[in-house]
Design a protein around this motif. Structure first.
Motif, PDB file in Angstrom:
ATOM      1  N   ARG A 107       0.785  -1.230   0.000  1.00  0.00           N
ATOM      2  CA  ARG A 107       0.000   0.000   0.000  1.00  0.00           C
ATOM      3  C   ARG A 107       0.822   1.287   0.000  1.00  0.00           C
ATOM      4  O   ARG A 107       0.320   2.331  -0.443  1.00  0.00           O
ATOM      5  CB  ARG A 107      -0.942   0.012   1.214  1.00  0.00           C
ATOM      6  N   VAL A 108       2.050   1.237   0.487  1.00  0.00           N
ATOM      7  CA  VAL A 108       2.856   2.464   0.541  1.00  0.00           C
ATOM      8  C   VAL A 108       3.051   3.090  -0.846  1.00  0.00           C
ATOM      9  O   VAL A 108       2.948   4.319  -0.979  1.00  0.00           O
ATOM     10  CB  VAL A 108       4.199   2.202   1.258  1.00  0.00           C
ATOM     11  N   PRO A 109       3.308   2.311  -1.913  1.00  0.00           N
ATOM     12  CA  PRO A 109       3.387   2.941  -3.236  1.00  0.00           C
ATOM     13  C   PRO A 109       2.104   3.689  -3.606  1.00  0.00           C
ATOM     14  O   PRO A 109       2.164   4.767  -4.213  1.00  0.00           O
ATOM     15  CB  PRO A 109       3.635   1.756  -4.175  1.00  0.00           C
ATOM     16  N   THR A 110       0.948   3.149  -3.241  1.00  0.00           N
ATOM     17  CA  THR A 110      -0.318   3.827  -3.515  1.00  0.00           C
ATOM     18  C   THR A 110      -0.435   5.088  -2.675  1.00  0.00           C
ATOM     19  O   THR A 110      -0.877   6.139  -3.159  1.00  0.00           O
ATOM     20  CB  THR A 110      -1.505   2.891  -3.227  1.00  0.00           C
ATOM     21  N   MET A 111      -0.013   4.997  -1.418  1.00  0.00           N
ATOM     22  CA  MET A 111      -0.062   6.165  -0.534  1.00  0.00           C
ATOM     23  C   MET A 111       0.780   7.321  -1.081  1.00  0.00           C
ATOM     24  O   MET A 111       0.342   8.473  -1.084  1.00  0.00           O
ATOM     25  CB  MET A 111       0.434   5.790   0.869  1.00  0.00           C
ATOM     26  N   ILE A 112       1.995   7.015  -1.526  1.00  0.00           N
ATOM     27  CA  ILE A 112       2.861   8.103  -1.993  1.00  0.00           C
ATOM     28  C   ILE A 112       2.370   8.655  -3.331  1.00  0.00           C
ATOM     29  O   ILE A 112       2.483   9.857  -3.587  1.00  0.00           O
ATOM     30  CB  ILE A 112       4.340   7.672  -2.071  1.00  0.00           C
ATOM     31  N   ALA A 113       1.819   7.787  -4.170  1.00  0.00           N
ATOM     32  CA  ALA A 113       1.290   8.251  -5.458  1.00  0.00           C
ATOM     33  C   ALA A 113       0.114   9.193  -5.242  1.00  0.00           C
ATOM     34  O   ALA A 113       0.044  10.278  -5.836  1.00  0.00           O
ATOM     35  CB  ALA A 113       0.877   7.061  -6.317  1.00  0.00           C
ATOM     36  N   TYR A 114      -0.816   8.810  -4.377  1.00  0.00           N
ATOM     37  CA  TYR A 114      -1.970   9.658  -4.097  1.00  0.00           C
ATOM     38  C   TYR A 114      -1.557  10.922  -3.334  1.00  0.00           C
ATOM     39  O   TYR A 114      -2.122  11.997  -3.537  1.00  0.00           O
ATOM     40  CB  TYR A 114      -3.019   8.892  -3.295  1.00  0.00           C
TER      41      TYR A 114
END
Length: 460
Positions: free
Chosen positions: A188-195
């Protein structure tokens, strides 16, 4: 009164400037320790011995950083080597690249479980990551879009802490539960940083807002490029290079600042989100994960102050100015050169440099690549001649920023990408700490202040 998210209590000037200056003077005067005490009490400043080696404070089986040989108490420079679970990262990279596969998921499995997965286990692990990439219901809207931040690392740290509230079993520190949390965080961290980046770009930079859904069938590197680009488009070469960067940043032994922070906080028995958020806070610092941004700023400064990128003498003269604190940020540091452990070479820099050249050829940026290479060679020469240093080389930060720039990745995401990669290493170290060492980490500090009596208010 409704306060806009950009406002803060700190923007309202409640401080009288004169009073604040007086308080600052007192705070500085009474918090500077006489340097002689460090020698008198043999304090290992920065937890480092006088010869530059690190103070041994723990054991690990996860990663190892080799850069020198100790012989009769002296540090002998040696070729750099980085191992994950005892395996040379160069051989790991050769293995998955030979098969034309992405490697970050395989490396994450290796770090977490201590062995390489077979084909079925790897597919099972990739499936788990894919199913966990989507953030919980309401998280994107309530946590990220309603409260955007101008700094993505700050946004990531808060997002990880808020994830605690979305976990039905957040405080269980059994290995089973930590492992479940670790897989979710890695996914989920990649999604968090992208958003987090998209929210920052929209609310602070007044750009269009793009919130793409992650794709379960894509790996970590592909999903990052898919999520941060308006049109979702990326080439195979771009995804392979980002994947390599993630692999090379996934782990770096137990002694680096952020991983050590993970061990320290985990030793208290606290939850995973608190421990990993602490690691993110550590990585944010420019002396650690933020170093590649400093490299990029330095390179831009060099470009502005030299006329010919291929003129070695001109490059050398300006680097000497930087080293003498006469140019750039006047810190005396040539960012991207030198490392606490690596001496002759940083294997991560060597591999990124090789791939960076290939992408530079594809992107028609070979001249710029040559500038980086000339800076590397010239800086090493200067250190040798001016400081007598034979134990210095380029580190990974010199080329990672250039790689991200060629991938059209905004500089605000450089350090968050580092965090997304290191999440695998941090989680592995957290599991190791909890499983192996029940004692809380509690080093000693020597108090060097003389005892004094309390003075009553009326007598001050």
């Amino acid at each position: 009164m409704v306060i806009n998210f950009r406002d803060s209590i700190f923007t309202h000037n409640v401080f009288n400037e004169n009073i604040l200056n007086e308080l600052t003077f007192l705070a500085e005067k009474n918090n500077v320790i006489d340097s002689q005490f460090y020698s008198e009490y043999d304090i290992k400043r920065g937890l480092r011995n006088e010869n530059g080696t690190g103070v041994l404070v723990g054991l690990t089986e996860i990663g190892n950083v080799h850069g020198y040989i100790m012989k009769e108490g002296k540090k002998i420079p040696d070729e750099g080597m980085l191992t994950y679970r005892g395996m040379d990262v160069k051989e790991i990279v050769k293995g998955f690249q030979r098969d034309k596969r992405f490697g970050f998921e395989e490396v994450s499995y290796l770090l977490l479980f201590g062995e390489l997965p077979n084909k079925d286990r790897l597919e099972e692990f990739k499936y788990l990551l894919g199913e966990c990439r989507t953030l919980p219901d309401g998280f994107t809207e309530d946590m990220i879009l309603k409260f955007p931040s101008n700094n993505i690392m700050n946004k990531l740290e808060r997002s990880i802490l808020v994830a605690y509230s979305f976990d039905t079993n957040p405080d269980d520190i059994s290995v089973k539960n930590i492992l479940r949390q670790s897989i979710e965080l890695i996914a989920r961290v990649p999604t968090m940083i992208a958003y987090g980046y998209q929210a920052k770009a929209h609310y602070y930079d007044e750009k269009s807002l793009y919130i793409h859904s992650p794709k379960a069938e894509l790996g970590t590197a592909e999903n990052i490029l898919h999520l941060i680009r308006p049109d979702n488009y990326y080439t195979r070469t771009e995804a392979e290079l980002l994947d390599l960067a993630l692999v090379l940043h996934a782990e770096h032994g137990g002694g680096n600042n952020s991983t050590f922070a993970t061990h320290v906080v985990s030793s208290t028995g606290t939850d995973s989100y608190s421990a990993i958020a602490a690691a993110v806070g550590s990585l944010k610092g420019p002396k650690h994960g933020g170093a590649n941004i400093k490299v990029k700023s330095m390179i831009e400064n060099i470009k502005e102050n030299i006329d010919d990128w291929e003129n070695i003498n001109e490059i050398e003269n300006y680097l000497v100015k930087i080293l003498k604190k006469q140019a750039f940020d006047r810190s005396g540091l040539i960012y991207g050169i030198g490392h606490a452990i690596y001496t002759i070479s940083d294997p991560r820099a060597v591999m990124l440099k090789e791939k960076a050249l290939k992408l530079a050829q594809e992107k028609n940026r070979v001249q710029e690549f040559n500038l980086y290479r000339n800076i590397e060679d010239t800086a090493i020469k200067i250190f040798r001649e001016m400081k007598g240093r034979e134990d210095i080389s380029a580190n990974v930060d010199l080329y990672s920023g250039f790689v991200y720039d060629m991938l059209n990745i905004p500089s605000e995401l450089y350090t968050p990408l580092f965090a997304a990669a290191r999440m695998a290493g941090w989680c592995a170290h957290r599991i190791e700490q909890v499983a192996s060492e029940p004692k809380i980490i509690r080093p000693a500090y020597k108090n060097v202040e003389d005892n004094c009596k309390y003075i009553h208010l009326r007598e001050r």
